[in-house]
Write an enzyme that holds these catalytic residues in place. Structure first.
Site, mmCIF file in Angstrom:
data_model
loop_
_atom_site.group_PDB
_atom_site.id
_atom_site.type_symbol
_atom_site.label_atom_id
_atom_site.label_comp_id
_atom_site.label_asym_id
_atom_site.label_seq_id
_atom_site.Cartn_x
_atom_site.Cartn_y
_atom_site.Cartn_z
ATOM 1 N N ASP A 82 7.192 45.104 69.826
ATOM 2 C CA ASP A 82 5.789 44.808 69.592
ATOM 3 C C ASP A 82 5.472 45.380 68.211
ATOM 4 O O ASP A 82 6.241 46.190 67.671
ATOM 5 C CB ASP A 82 4.934 45.466 70.679
ATOM 6 C CG ASP A 82 3.449 45.261 70.450
ATOM 7 O OD1 ASP A 82 3.047 44.136 70.096
ATOM 8 O OD2 ASP A 82 2.689 46.234 70.603
ATOM 9 N N ASP A 87 1.756 46.197 66.696
ATOM 10 C CA ASP A 87 0.635 47.131 66.630
ATOM 11 C C ASP A 87 0.856 48.307 67.574
ATOM 12 O O ASP A 87 1.024 48.127 68.777
ATOM 13 C CB ASP A 87 -0.669 46.423 67.011
ATOM 14 C CG ASP A 87 -0.962 45.230 66.117
ATOM 15 O OD1 ASP A 87 -0.592 45.279 64.936
ATOM 16 O OD2 ASP A 87 -1.555 44.247 66.606
#
Length: 223
Positions: A14, A16
């Site tokens: 991922d 963020d």
């Protein structure tokens, strides 16, 4: 989930809150939009919107403030949030990379592992470019590619396909409960980055990438 550590052949990240400290920028933008509608969402809402798509995030934020939006109004609010977020991104740079991000990517690249990105963000490529880590990735699957938001597993399944591995051969690094759920639904091994209480569904939880057990996860690739 059965430990398949020796069989892990790819890493999927991922963006963020895992590699780059952009989660705070997303939340700053949502908080400003909420303020324009007369309410201030709490920290629990900040956690709830992590990793989810824009439409779901609008619903979560405004529900917390007791504000009902029609479909057109929700689009306006989402666009306003994105405008603010893009403004904040202008100052993003390598200093915003989270602890262990570059070292982890360097290690996996040295071991010859394919690396993918699975992010709900439509600005993922810009963030990667601004922070100087875009070239580490063999596959980038983001909100411009997949319309289904996490916890739907689509973004992880597509990343695995593009990396040329089966989902169970991939390790996903996630900081959001929605992302952990989506990765598990895809059949991946999941390393949660952050609060063990929030990420209890992950196979392993660590404070940051600095403490990720890479040797254990990718044993057969360690020189």
């Amino acid at each position: 989930m059965t430990d398949t550590g020796p069989l892990h052949d790819a890493a999927i990240f991922d963006l963020d809150g895992v590699l780059v400290d952009t989660a705070r920028l997303h939340w700053r933008a949502w908080s400003e939009v909420a303020g324009e509608y007369g309410f201030a969402p709490g920290d629990d809402v900040a956690e709830a919107v992590k990793g989810v798509g824009r439409t779901a995030a609008v619903a979560i934020v405004f529900r917390s403030g007791g504000v009902a939006l029609g479909e057109a109004e929700a689009h306006v609010a989402a666009d306003r949030k994105n405008t603010l977020y893009q403004r904040y991104l202008a100052d993003l740079g390598s200093a915003d990379l989270l602890p262990g991000a570059v070292e982890t990517l360097e290690t996996l690249r040295a071991w010859g592992l394919p690396i993918g990105l699975a992010s709900a963000s439509r600005s993922a490529r810009e963030v990667l470019a601004r922070t100087g880590i875009e070239d580490y990735f063999d596959a980038i699957v983001d909100g411009t590619v997949i319309s289904q938001a996490k916890p739907d597993p689509a973004v992880f399944l597509e990343a695995a396909v593009r990396l040329g591995v089966l989902p169970w051969q991939a390790v996903v690094f996630e900081d959001a409960s929605a992302g952990v759920e989506g990765a598990r639904r895809a059949g991946c091994h999941v390393v949660g980055i952050g609060d063990p209480g929030v990420l209890a569904a992950a196979d392993t939880v660590v404070a940051s990438l600095e403490s990720a057990p890479l040797t254990e996860l990718f044993r057969k690739h360690v020189p």
